[in-house]
Structures are given as C-alpha cells and as structure tokens.
Design a protein around this motif. Structure first.
Motif, PDB file in Angstrom:
ATOM      1  N   GLN A   1       0.816  -1.215   0.000  1.00  0.00           N
ATOM      2  CA  GLN A   1       0.000   0.000   0.000  1.00  0.00           C
ATOM      3  C   GLN A   1       0.851   1.267   0.000  1.00  0.00           C
ATOM      4  O   GLN A   1       0.571   2.218  -0.740  1.00  0.00           O
ATOM      5  CB  GLN A   1      -0.944   0.005   1.202  1.00  0.00           C
ATOM      6  CG  GLN A   1      -1.906   1.188   1.229  1.00  0.00           C
ATOM      7  CD  GLN A   1      -2.802   1.179   2.461  1.00  0.00           C
ATOM      8  OE1 GLN A   1      -2.703   0.288   3.313  1.00  0.00           O
ATOM      9  NE2 GLN A   1      -3.672   2.161   2.556  1.00  0.00           N
ATOM     10  N   LEU A   2       1.887   1.283   0.811  1.00  0.00           N
ATOM     11  CA  LEU A   2       2.734   2.473   0.867  1.00  0.00           C
ATOM     12  C   LEU A   2       3.462   2.684  -0.456  1.00  0.00           C
ATOM     13  O   LEU A   2       3.563   3.824  -0.936  1.00  0.00           O
ATOM     14  CB  LEU A   2       3.749   2.338   2.010  1.00  0.00           C
ATOM     15  CG  LEU A   2       4.734   3.501   2.154  1.00  0.00           C
ATOM     16  CD1 LEU A   2       3.992   4.819   2.344  1.00  0.00           C
ATOM     17  CD2 LEU A   2       5.687   3.257   3.323  1.00  0.00           C
ATOM     18  N   GLU A   3       3.954   1.617  -1.042  1.00  0.00           N
ATOM     19  CA  GLU A   3       4.633   1.733  -2.334  1.00  0.00           C
ATOM     20  C   GLU A   3       3.712   2.359  -3.378  1.00  0.00           C
ATOM     21  O   GLU A   3       4.146   3.190  -4.191  1.00  0.00           O
ATOM     22  CB  GLU A   3       5.116   0.361  -2.799  1.00  0.00           C
ATOM     23  CG  GLU A   3       6.284  -0.206  -2.015  1.00  0.00           C
ATOM     24  CD  GLU A   3       5.882  -0.887  -0.711  1.00  0.00           C
ATOM     25  OE1 GLU A   3       6.760  -1.441  -0.034  1.00  0.00           O
ATOM     26  OE2 GLU A   3       4.675  -0.859  -0.354  1.00  0.00           O
ATOM     27  N   GLU A   4       2.441   1.963  -3.344  1.00  0.00           N
ATOM     28  CA  GLU A   4       1.473   2.532  -4.284  1.00  0.00           C
ATOM     29  C   GLU A   4       1.288   4.025  -4.038  1.00  0.00           C
ATOM     30  O   GLU A   4       1.228   4.825  -4.985  1.00  0.00           O
ATOM     31  CB  GLU A   4       0.129   1.810  -4.149  1.00  0.00           C
ATOM     32  CG  GLU A   4       0.129   0.378  -4.646  1.00  0.00           C
ATOM     33  CD  GLU A   4      -1.217  -0.302  -4.447  1.00  0.00           C
ATOM     34  OE1 GLU A   4      -2.180   0.392  -4.036  1.00  0.00           O
ATOM     35  OE2 GLU A   4      -1.307  -1.517  -4.690  1.00  0.00           O
ATOM     36  N   GLU A   5       1.196   4.428  -2.774  1.00  0.00           N
ATOM     37  CA  GLU A   5       1.002   5.842  -2.449  1.00  0.00           C
ATOM     38  C   GLU A   5       2.208   6.679  -2.866  1.00  0.00           C
ATOM     39  O   GLU A   5       2.061   7.810  -3.346  1.00  0.00           O
ATOM     40  CB  GLU A   5       0.724   6.002  -0.947  1.00  0.00           C
ATOM     41  CG  GLU A   5      -0.622   5.435  -0.516  1.00  0.00           C
ATOM     42  CD  GLU A   5      -0.950   5.719   0.938  1.00  0.00           C
ATOM     43  OE1 GLU A   5      -0.223   6.525   1.568  1.00  0.00           O
ATOM     44  OE2 GLU A   5      -1.927   5.144   1.452  1.00  0.00           O
ATOM     45  N   VAL A   6       3.412   6.118  -2.684  1.00  0.00           N
ATOM     46  CA  VAL A   6       4.616   6.833  -3.109  1.00  0.00           C
ATOM     47  C   VAL A   6       4.619   6.981  -4.627  1.00  0.00           C
ATOM     48  O   VAL A   6       4.912   8.059  -5.164  1.00  0.00           O
ATOM     49  CB  VAL A   6       5.882   6.096  -2.626  1.00  0.00           C
ATOM     50  CG1 VAL A   6       7.140   6.723  -3.239  1.00  0.00           C
ATOM     51  CG2 VAL A   6       5.986   6.134  -1.103  1.00  0.00           C
ATOM     52  N   ALA A   7       4.269   5.907  -5.341  1.00  0.00           N
ATOM     53  CA  ALA A   7       4.235   5.946  -6.806  1.00  0.00           C
ATOM     54  C   ALA A   7       3.195   6.936  -7.323  1.00  0.00           C
ATOM     55  O   ALA A   7       3.380   7.551  -8.382  1.00  0.00           O
ATOM     56  CB  ALA A   7       3.962   4.548  -7.357  1.00  0.00           C
ATOM     57  N   GLU A   8       2.110   7.103  -6.569  1.00  0.00           N
ATOM     58  CA  GLU A   8       1.047   8.024  -6.965  1.00  0.00           C
ATOM     59  C   GLU A   8       1.364   9.476  -6.625  1.00  0.00           C
ATOM     60  O   GLU A   8       0.597  10.387  -6.959  1.00  0.00           O
ATOM     61  CB  GLU A   8      -0.266   7.615  -6.286  1.00  0.00           C
ATOM     62  CG  GLU A   8      -0.843   6.302  -6.811  1.00  0.00           C
ATOM     63  CD  GLU A   8      -1.971   5.780  -5.946  1.00  0.00           C
ATOM     64  OE1 GLU A   8      -2.267   6.420  -4.900  1.00  0.00           O
ATOM     65  OE2 GLU A   8      -2.549   4.734  -6.295  1.00  0.00           O
ATOM     66  N   GLY A   9       2.484   9.717  -5.956  1.00  0.00           N
ATOM     67  CA  GLY A   9       2.890  11.085  -5.652  1.00  0.00           C
ATOM     68  C   GLY A   9       2.371  11.635  -4.347  1.00  0.00           C
ATOM     69  O   GLY A   9       2.334  12.860  -4.165  1.00  0.00           O
ATOM     70  N   ALA A  10       1.994  10.753  -3.406  1.00  0.00           N
ATOM     71  CA  ALA A  10       1.482  11.229  -2.116  1.00  0.00           C
ATOM     72  C   ALA A  10       2.608  11.557  -1.132  1.00  0.00           C
ATOM     73  O   ALA A  10       2.418  12.376  -0.230  1.00  0.00           O
ATOM     74  CB  ALA A  10       0.554  10.178  -1.503  1.00  0.00           C
ATOM     75  N   TRP A  11       3.764  10.901  -1.291  1.00  0.00           N
ATOM     76  CA  TRP A  11       4.848  11.045  -0.316  1.00  0.00           C
ATOM     77  C   TRP A  11       6.193  11.261  -0.995  1.00  0.00           C
ATOM     78  O   TRP A  11       6.466  10.669  -2.033  1.00  0.00           O
ATOM     79  CB  TRP A  11       4.967   9.778   0.548  1.00  0.00           C
ATOM     80  CG  TRP A  11       3.759   9.405   1.325  1.00  0.00           C
ATOM     81  CD1 TRP A  11       2.830   8.448   1.007  1.00  0.00           C
ATOM     82  CD2 TRP A  11       3.332   9.961   2.577  1.00  0.00           C
ATOM     83  NE1 TRP A  11       1.865   8.378   1.970  1.00  0.00           N
ATOM     84  CE2 TRP A  11       2.140   9.294   2.958  1.00  0.00           C
ATOM     85  CE3 TRP A  11       3.846  10.948   3.421  1.00  0.00           C
ATOM     86  CZ2 TRP A  11       1.458   9.592   4.133  1.00  0.00           C
ATOM     87  CZ3 TRP A  11       3.164  11.248   4.593  1.00  0.00           C
ATOM     88  CH2 TRP A  11       1.986  10.573   4.940  1.00  0.00           C
ATOM     89  N   TYR A  12       7.018  12.087  -0.360  1.00  0.00           N
ATOM     90  CA  TYR A  12       8.447  12.120  -0.653  1.00  0.00           C
ATOM     91  C   TYR A  12       9.117  11.202   0.374  1.00  0.00           C
ATOM     92  O   TYR A  12       8.738  11.210   1.550  1.00  0.00           O
ATOM     93  CB  TYR A  12       9.027  13.522  -0.500  1.00  0.00           C
ATOM     94  CG  TYR A  12       8.365  14.587  -1.341  1.00  0.00           C
ATOM     95  CD1 TYR A  12       8.359  14.512  -2.736  1.00  0.00           C
ATOM     96  CD2 TYR A  12       7.750  15.683  -0.734  1.00  0.00           C
ATOM     97  CE1 TYR A  12       7.762  15.508  -3.505  1.00  0.00           C
ATOM     98  CE2 TYR A  12       7.150  16.681  -1.497  1.00  0.00           C
ATOM     99  CZ  TYR A  12       7.156  16.581  -2.878  1.00  0.00           C
ATOM    100  OH  TYR A  12       6.556  17.555  -3.623  1.00  0.00           O
TER     101      TYR A  12
END
Length: 205
Positions: free
Chosen positions: A152-163
């Motif tokens: 889930q976190l990997e997806e959020e990072v890929a979607e631009g939610a996190w640096y």
C-alpha cells in the motif's frame, strides 16, 4: 526483499497533493517496513495533552514540549515511545548479539529499547523508567500510529502522495514540530527544497 526493508528509519514527507486530514503536511518516521506492510509515527502532530496526564512515570524523561503526539489514526488507545540512545548509534545489529552485550558496552542496546535506525529506537513503556533514564538522550510519546498493508505504501509513493527522504535524530526531538514539514524539505537538495515554500493555501499564491 532488501529493497522493501530499506525504508525503515526513513521519513515520509507528505506532498502538497496529499490532502487526507490525517496526513496533510505530515512527516512520518517509518519504524517498520517490509513485505507485510509498514508502520510509522507522525512526528509533527503535538496534542495539548501532557505526558504526565497519561504516562506519569515517564513525564520527567519526555523531551520538550512535554506533550503527547498523535502518531497516526490507528490504535489511538495505544502509546509508543520513540527514544534516542546516542551510544547505540553505531550498532547496526538488533539481534541476539546486541541483546547479549554487557551493560555499558560501546554500541550496546539498553534493555527495554529496540533500535530502529541509528540512534533512534522504540522504548518499552512497561519497563521501569529509572532503568533507562541514564541511557536516554531524548524521549517522545505517541498515541496511535500510521499503518499500511502490503504494497500500500509503495502505491502511495508511486502516486505522488509522499516524498521519501533520510531522517535525522533531530527530527524526532524537534522542539518546534509544527515547522518540521518545511524544515525537512528545506534541507533537501535540488527542486525538492523549493517545495518548502509551497503556501498553506495555494489559492492565495
């Protein structure tokens, strides 16, 4: 699998695109990250509640501003202690060899403290505070945590939610946590440092 585990101890910094009220402008320290999911605490959400009101034995050891922080939206009835133990910074092992090291040994992890990254680790809040008092460089208490399922976190990072950026012990111990989002971004190189100037309300820009 080492690539999955490598984010433990790093920071997630919310991008301006992340508008979830739980994580808007959040700085999250990842305490655990592997193929089973991720767990971290938000470093910049102080509450008005003093540590002494909920965990009186640890109040004297809690660092400024001496309040409980909301670590995330999960398990708000549970407390976590994140502590800096300067002498343990050079010890990369969290296994049996570390546990067997004699008290006071260079780089040894004190009983009741589990190293996460560098000098940063998790404290057993059921341990007697007096046993750990001499070892602690800093302690912060969090209620709740942030959690992600597998991938889930990997997806959020890929979607631009996190640096994803490196952490420093000073992030945990910041006396001015409300400014931490901008401070962490400002120390980055290149274009990422410019994000620190992003206005709170972009419509006013």
């Amino acid at each position: 699998m080492s690539e999955v585990s490598s984010l433990t101890g790093r920071l997630l910094v919310a991008t301006p695109a992340l508008t979830d009220p739980n994580f808007e402008r959040a700085v999250v320290l990842l305490l655990d990250h592997d193929e089973q999911g991720s767990l971290g605490v938000v470093l910049n959400r102080p509450t008005p509640v003093h540590v002494g009101d909920v965990l009186e034995p640890w109040a004297a050891l809690a660092g400024a501003p001496g309040v409980v922080f909301q670590g995330g939206p999960v398990s708000l009835d549970a407390a976590l202690g994140v502590a800096i133990v300067p002498g343990a910074a050079g010890n990369g092992s969290t296994g049996a060899a570390s546990a067997a090291a004699p008290p006071g040994a260079q780089g040894a992890s004190p009983l009741g403290w589990r190293r996460v990254h560098g000098a940063i680790g998790l404290l057993d809040l059921d341990a007697p505070p007096e046993v750990l008092a001499a070892e602690l460089g800093f302690l912060r208490i969090f209620v709740g945590y942030a959690g992600w399922g597998p991938g889930q976190l990997e997806e959020e990072v890929a979607e631009g939610a996190w640096y994803v950026v490196d952490s420093e012990p000073g992030d945990v111990s910041s006396p001015d946590p409300e400014r931490l989002w901008r401070a962490v971004l400002r120390r980055q190189r290149g274009a990422l440092a410019l994000v620190a100037t992003y206005p709170d309300d972009p419509t006013l820009n």
